[in-house]
Scaffold this active site. Structure first.
Site, PDB file in Angstrom:
ATOM      1  N   CYS A   2       0.632  -1.464  -0.186  1.00 50.60           N
ATOM      2  CA  CYS A   2       0.133   0.191   0.233  1.00 50.60           C
ATOM      3  C   CYS A   2       1.309   1.280   0.401  1.00 50.60           C
ATOM      4  O   CYS A   2       1.789   1.708   0.705  1.00 50.60           O
ATOM      5  CB  CYS A   2      -1.301   0.407   1.822  1.00 50.60           C
ATOM      6  SG  CYS A   2      -1.977  -1.332   1.502  1.00 50.60           S
ATOM      7  N   ARG A  27       3.622  -0.353  -4.642  1.00 53.66           N
ATOM      8  CA  ARG A  27       3.732  -0.718  -3.635  1.00 53.66           C
ATOM      9  C   ARG A  27       2.726  -1.344  -3.464  1.00 53.66           C
ATOM     10  O   ARG A  27       2.181  -1.978  -2.308  1.00 53.66           O
ATOM     11  CB  ARG A  27       3.494   0.123  -2.575  1.00 53.66           C
ATOM     12  CG  ARG A  27       4.856   1.322  -2.518  1.00 53.66           C
ATOM     13  CD  ARG A  27       5.134   1.821  -0.899  1.00 53.66           C
ATOM     14  NE  ARG A  27       4.475   1.683   0.259  1.00 53.66           N
ATOM     15  CZ  ARG A  27       5.789   0.948   0.742  1.00 53.66           C
ATOM     16  NH1 ARG A  27       7.004   1.573   0.316  1.00 53.66           N
ATOM     17  NH2 ARG A  27       5.238   0.798   1.743  1.00 53.66           N
ATOM     18  N   TRP A  74      -2.704  -2.592  -1.923  1.00 50.69           N
ATOM     19  CA  TRP A  74      -2.831  -3.852  -2.188  1.00 50.69           C
ATOM     20  C   TRP A  74      -3.235  -4.847  -1.283  1.00 50.69           C
ATOM     21  O   TRP A  74      -3.447  -4.905   0.565  1.00 50.69           O
ATOM     22  CB  TRP A  74      -0.917  -4.606  -2.049  1.00 50.69           C
ATOM     23  CG  TRP A  74      -0.560  -5.393  -2.113  1.00 50.69           C
ATOM     24  CD1 TRP A  74      -0.031  -6.299  -3.102  1.00 50.69           C
ATOM     25  CD2 TRP A  74      -0.521  -7.127  -1.059  1.00 50.69           C
ATOM     26  NE1 TRP A  74      -0.280  -7.454  -2.538  1.00 50.69           N
ATOM     27  CE2 TRP A  74      -0.159  -7.951  -1.876  1.00 50.69           C
ATOM     28  CE3 TRP A  74      -1.121  -7.177   0.490  1.00 50.69           C
ATOM     29  CZ2 TRP A  74       0.063  -9.308  -1.128  1.00 50.69           C
ATOM     30  CZ3 TRP A  74      -0.654  -8.060   1.226  1.00 50.69           C
ATOM     31  CH2 TRP A  74      -0.173  -9.202   0.512  1.00 50.69           C
ATOM     32  N   ASN A 100      -1.271   2.445   5.674  1.00 53.85           N
ATOM     33  CA  ASN A 100      -1.146   1.337   4.771  1.00 53.85           C
ATOM     34  C   ASN A 100      -0.229   0.639   6.706  1.00 53.85           C
ATOM     35  O   ASN A 100       0.018   0.816   7.171  1.00 53.85           O
ATOM     36  CB  ASN A 100       0.721   1.829   4.472  1.00 53.85           C
ATOM     37  CG  ASN A 100       1.859   1.024   4.753  1.00 53.85           C
ATOM     38  OD1 ASN A 100       1.181  -0.449   4.049  1.00 53.85           O
ATOM     39  ND2 ASN A 100       3.140   1.128   4.241  1.00 53.85           N
ATOM     40  N   GLY A 101      -0.601  -0.889   6.558  1.00 54.67           N
ATOM     41  CA  GLY A 101      -0.285  -2.135   7.667  1.00 54.67           C
ATOM     42  C   GLY A 101      -1.844  -2.698   7.673  1.00 54.67           C
ATOM     43  O   GLY A 101      -2.273  -2.594   6.914  1.00 54.67           O
ATOM     44  N   GLU A 492      17.023 -17.528  -8.044  1.00 50.88           N
ATOM     45  CA  GLU A 492      16.376 -16.401  -7.810  1.00 50.88           C
ATOM     46  C   GLU A 492      15.839 -16.536  -9.835  1.00 50.88           C
ATOM     47  O   GLU A 492      15.155 -16.204  -9.785  1.00 50.88           O
ATOM     48  CB  GLU A 492      18.266 -15.723  -8.083  1.00 50.88           C
ATOM     49  CG  GLU A 492      17.475 -14.519  -8.266  1.00 50.88           C
ATOM     50  CD  GLU A 492      16.613 -13.407  -7.443  1.00 50.88           C
ATOM     51  OE1 GLU A 492      16.363 -13.992  -6.564  1.00 50.88           O
ATOM     52  OE2 GLU A 492      16.400 -12.165  -7.778  1.00 50.88           O
ATOM     53  N   LYS A 496      12.722 -15.129 -10.924  1.00 50.20           N
ATOM     54  CA  LYS A 496      11.909 -14.224 -11.857  1.00 50.20           C
ATOM     55  C   LYS A 496      11.408 -14.774 -12.079  1.00 50.20           C
ATOM     56  O   LYS A 496      10.533 -13.952 -12.782  1.00 50.20           O
ATOM     57  CB  LYS A 496      13.779 -14.439 -12.175  1.00 50.20           C
ATOM     58  CG  LYS A 496      14.223 -13.080 -11.602  1.00 50.20           C
ATOM     59  CD  LYS A 496      14.424 -12.171 -10.896  1.00 50.20           C
ATOM     60  CE  LYS A 496      13.499 -11.691  -9.934  1.00 50.20           C
ATOM     61  NZ  LYS A 496      13.920 -10.813  -8.269  1.00 50.20           N
ATOM     62  N   GLU A 499       8.096 -14.624 -10.480  1.00 45.76           N
ATOM     63  CA  GLU A 499       6.878 -13.482 -10.470  1.00 45.76           C
ATOM     64  C   GLU A 499       6.809 -12.679 -11.282  1.00 45.76           C
ATOM     65  O   GLU A 499       5.286 -12.514 -11.069  1.00 45.76           O
ATOM     66  CB  GLU A 499       8.348 -12.599  -9.981  1.00 45.76           C
ATOM     67  CG  GLU A 499       8.174 -12.979  -8.082  1.00 45.76           C
ATOM     68  CD  GLU A 499       9.513 -11.374  -8.114  1.00 45.76           C
ATOM     69  OE1 GLU A 499      10.416 -11.620  -8.429  1.00 45.76           O
ATOM     70  OE2 GLU A 499       8.826 -10.738  -7.102  1.00 45.76           O
ATOM     71  N   HIS A 515      16.784 -37.045  -6.978  1.00 45.12           N
ATOM     72  CA  HIS A 515      16.609 -36.825  -5.693  1.00 45.12           C
ATOM     73  C   HIS A 515      15.058 -36.831  -5.626  1.00 45.12           C
ATOM     74  O   HIS A 515      14.708 -36.400  -4.223  1.00 45.12           O
ATOM     75  CB  HIS A 515      16.529 -37.052  -3.555  1.00 45.12           C
ATOM     76  CG  HIS A 515      18.644 -36.776  -4.223  1.00 45.12           C
ATOM     77  ND1 HIS A 515      18.175 -37.920  -3.348  1.00 45.12           N
ATOM     78  CD2 HIS A 515      19.500 -36.561  -4.525  1.00 45.12           C
ATOM     79  CE1 HIS A 515      20.484 -38.423  -4.021  1.00 45.12           C
ATOM     80  NE2 HIS A 515      20.507 -37.223  -4.248  1.00 45.12           N
ATOM     81  N   LYS A 614       5.975  -4.022  -3.908  1.00 49.22           N
ATOM     82  CA  LYS A 614       7.421  -4.825  -3.667  1.00 49.22           C
ATOM     83  C   LYS A 614       7.879  -4.022  -2.763  1.00 49.22           C
ATOM     84  O   LYS A 614       8.813  -4.731  -2.655  1.00 49.22           O
ATOM     85  CB  LYS A 614       8.282  -2.513  -4.961  1.00 49.22           C
ATOM     86  CG  LYS A 614       9.190  -2.646  -4.480  1.00 49.22           C
ATOM     87  CD  LYS A 614      10.426  -3.470  -5.742  1.00 49.22           C
ATOM     88  CE  LYS A 614      11.682  -2.820  -5.597  1.00 49.22           C
ATOM     89  NZ  LYS A 614      12.422  -4.342  -6.614  1.00 49.22           N
TER      90      LYS A 614
HETATM   91  C1  AGP Z   1      12.301 -10.286  -6.167  1.00 48.72           C
HETATM   92  O1  AGP Z   1      11.624 -10.452  -7.600  1.00 48.72           O
HETATM   93  C2  AGP Z   1      10.758  -9.901  -4.671  1.00 48.72           C
HETATM   94  N1  AGP Z   1      10.112  -9.042  -5.137  1.00 48.72           N
HETATM   95  C3  AGP Z   1      10.915 -10.631  -2.960  1.00 48.72           C
HETATM   96  O2  AGP Z   1      11.656 -11.403  -3.177  1.00 48.72           O
HETATM   97  C4  AGP Z   1      11.577  -9.091  -2.449  1.00 48.72           C
HETATM   98  O3  AGP Z   1      12.911  -9.642  -2.484  1.00 48.72           O
HETATM   99  C5  AGP Z   1      11.683  -9.148  -1.159  1.00 48.72           C
HETATM  100  O4  AGP Z   1      10.184  -8.551  -0.496  1.00 48.72           O
HETATM  101  C6  AGP Z   1      12.663  -8.374   0.058  1.00 48.72           C
HETATM  102  O5  AGP Z   1      12.746  -7.226  -0.343  1.00 48.72           O
HETATM  103  P1  AGP Z   1      14.085  -6.265   0.512  1.00 48.72           P
HETATM  104  O6  AGP Z   1      14.501  -6.632   0.055  1.00 48.72           O
HETATM  105  O7  AGP Z   1      13.031  -5.090   0.202  1.00 48.72           O
HETATM  106  O8  AGP Z   1      13.634  -6.738   2.052  1.00 48.72           O
END
Ligand code: AGP
Length: 619
Positions: A2, A27, A74, A100-101, A492, A496, A499, A515, A614
């Protein structure tokens, strides 16, 4: 999670709020809303979906109001509907709030207020908060004969004492048309100090183009803003003297420029981000790294016999790379834990343990709370963060800023490789304090310095990687396999791809494939296999053979050049041969581009993938 922005000043509030919201959209993007205060009443507009959906009706309304608050959501409590979108106006029409929260005890508050005859219009926790504040505000006005300002601030404090959970809030009151109020606990809130105007937002990016002077609020603080001034008090009504910080980046850093998406822009900014991570951070004799902000005496660091890295998501992957590199080059045992697990697990830690939190945003709630837990237990906590002035950066004992510039794309790219590069520098720094020789130090420094140029070389292959991505874009599953420091890059790569393209993908240590995951191998499940030249190169090739034997398509990422058997893979992405400490960064670039172009081929919104935000500031 948010984004909120409020404005009070001499200009029309609505266009400024819309621009700020657009910048905060990463956000959360389930719905957006904006309310202005004009002629003693709130005019609110809300739309589900993107800020863009709100722009037209807001501009058409052409409000002249100079005070307003807005929100991009969000969703946590309550579905994605206009009724649940913020701002929420109190039942009596006197207060409007953006939040936000998460208010954890909102059900109990709502029940109590409903029992007093107060009606609710949404399913949100935030409406419980605005109604609670309004309830106390009415009581204050009736009982005490206080001014509107005194009554509202007192009502706010009483309400905030009662709520459990987290909040960053912006409030307007019909009785105070020249003022706006903000408060925070657990969710970020920053004042933008302008000329003849003041702003309030969850993130400084919202202020781009208006002001670079900011005041970061701390938990428990309340800000009372007018167009010319602001005052900060704490929850006990004591005055707090503000510290004004100046943010160093320019508006262009947060703009798309000629790029179609932030993700692509940020992928291409990696040579610079890595350069920035190194700037001024090598010793004069060129044999080690140096970090100005660690706030820890080298003799004390020498006593450390264990390091614990904490992070979430992509940041957690960079912690895993740190584990491989620090253990190998500094010979210090390293553990990596998800911040969300650490904070509730009560893990036994040795007194000589140093804790590192890693976070791009510096606001991830689990990482922040894990840091607080470690500090509470008396451990020294250092951080690797990108956002200067973020809560994690302000609350730790010292650390390393990444200087990657604003990262707007929800999928982290440049922040990740900068973290990985910093991990390599840290391995060098700690190694040189222990057994690493001068000449090995020189060798590693030289290798690290070459990284930006090598990243640029990998970026030159963008067209080739795009073609590969399009060739396999229709597949529904992907495997990513890597050994040693390539294992976190496999994780990673899989993250990616998931996501941004919504393809199911899994990352595994290559040898673990046998395994279980080998059962997934089929012509419909491509494997991205990292095959780096090292003492276990042949083992990596053997794993690729095993996939080929089962008719699994293979995309190989290798630095072996002609030593990689051409007929072993359906597609080969070559990266330059580099020192081991640079390999993880170089190997990350192809998987980022692969994810980006796969998402484009599948018509996915790369910068705002579904369900994500984000900065994850709720648990
Ligand atoms: C990364 O592509 C993601 N959107 C997510 O995993 C992110 O890295 C994670 O939420 C941690 O965020 P930060 O580095 O701002 O703490």
């Amino acid at each position: 999670m948010c984004g909120i922005i409020g404005y009070i000043g001499k200009q029309k509030a609505s266009p400024i709020l819309l621009n700020g919201l657009q910048r905060l959209e990463y956000r959360g993007y389930d719905s957006a809303g904006l309310a202005v205060l004009e002629k003693g009443q709130f005019n609110a507009l809300k739309r589900t979906g993107r800020v863009e959906n709100l722009r037209k009706p807001v501009l058409a309304a052409d409000s002249q109001a100079r005070l307003g608050i807005s929100h991009t959501r969000w969703a946590t409590h309550g579905g994605v509907t206009e009724a649940n979108a913020h701002p929420h106006v109190s039942w009596d029409g006197r207060l409007a709030l953006v939040h936000n929260g998460v208010i954890e005890n909102y059900k109990a508050i709502k029940r109590e207020l409903e029992a007093k005859g107060i009606e609710f219009k949404s399913e949100t926790d935030s409406e419980a908060l605005v109604n609670l504040i309004a309830y106390f505000y009415n009581l204050e006005l009736k009982e005490s004969g206080k001014s509107h300002k005194q009554a509202l601030l007192q009502a706010l404090r009483t309400a905030l004492y009662q709520v459990e959970g987290t909040y960053g809030i912006g409030i307007m009151c019909t009785d105070l048309p020249e003022h706006m109020i903000g408060a925070r606990k657990g969710s970020p809130l920053v004042i933008g100090v302008g000329k003849g105007e003041n702003l309030l937002a969850s993130d400084v990016t919202a202020f781009a183009g208006r002001t670079q002077n900011v005041v970061y609020l701390s938990d428990g603080q309340i800000a009372y803003l007018s167009e010319e001034d602001f005052e900060i008090t704490n929850i006990d009504a004591e005055t707090v003297s503000p510290h004004i910080d100046t943010i160093s980046w320019d508006i262009e850093d947060a703009e798309l420029g000629a790029y179609p998406h932030y993700m692509l822009k940020e992928i291409f900014e990696q040579p610079m981000a890595i350069e920035n991570a190194m700037r001024g951070r090598f010793s004069q004799d060129g044999s080690t790294a140096q970090f100005g902000g660690l706030n820890i005496d080298p003799r004390e660091l020498r006593q450390i016999d264990r390091i614990l890295f904490l992070g979430c998501g992509t940041a957690w992957h960079s912690c895993l790379v740190a584990e491989y590199l620090i253990e190998k080059y500094a010979r210090i045992p390293v553990e990596v834990e998800y911040a969300s697990e650490f904070r509730y697990r009560n893990a036994p830690l040795d007194k000589n343990t140093l804790v590192f939190t890693v976070s791009q945003s510096g606001e991830t709630i689990d990482t922040l709370e894990a840091q607080r837990e470690a500090k509470r237990k008396g451990y020294r906590v250092l951080g690797i963060t990108n956002v200067v002035g973020s809560t994690i950066a302000r609350e730790n004992d010292g650390g390393i800023y990444q200087h990657s510039g604003p990262e707007i794309g929800v999928a982290s790219t440049k922040a990740f490789t900068a973290q990985v590069h910093i991990a390599a520098m840290l391995a060098l720094y700690l190694g040189r304090m222990r057994d690493m020789s001068f000449s090995e130090g020189i060798q590693i420094v030289n290798a690290l310095k070459k990284a930006p140029g090598m990243v640029a070389q990998v970026l030159n292959q963008t067209e080739h990687i795009k073609e590969i991505a399009e060739r396999f874009a229709e597949k529904s599953d992907y495997l990513f396999l890597g050994r040693q420091a390539m294992f976190p890059i496999a994780l990673e790569g899989a993250l990616k791809l998931k996501e941004v393209s919504y393809i199911h993908a899994e990352g595994y240590p290559a040898a673990e494939m046998k395994h279980g995951p080998i059962a997934l191998i089929s012509p419909e499940c491509p494997t991205v296999a990292f095959a780096m030249k090292s003492e276990i190169f042949q083992k990596s090739l053997a794993n690729v053979q095993e996939i080929r034997a089962r008719k699994g398509p293979v995309i190989a990422i290798t630095d072996a050049g002609k030593d990689f058997p051409a007929d072993l893979a359906d597609a080969v992405i070559e990266i330059p041969e580099a020192h081991e400490v640079v390999q993880p960064v170089l190997a990350s670039i192809p998987v980022q581009l692969l994810a980006y172009y796969t998402a484009l081929a599948r018509n996915c919104d790369v910068d705002k993938p579904r369900n994500l935000a984000k900065s994850v500031t709720v648990e």
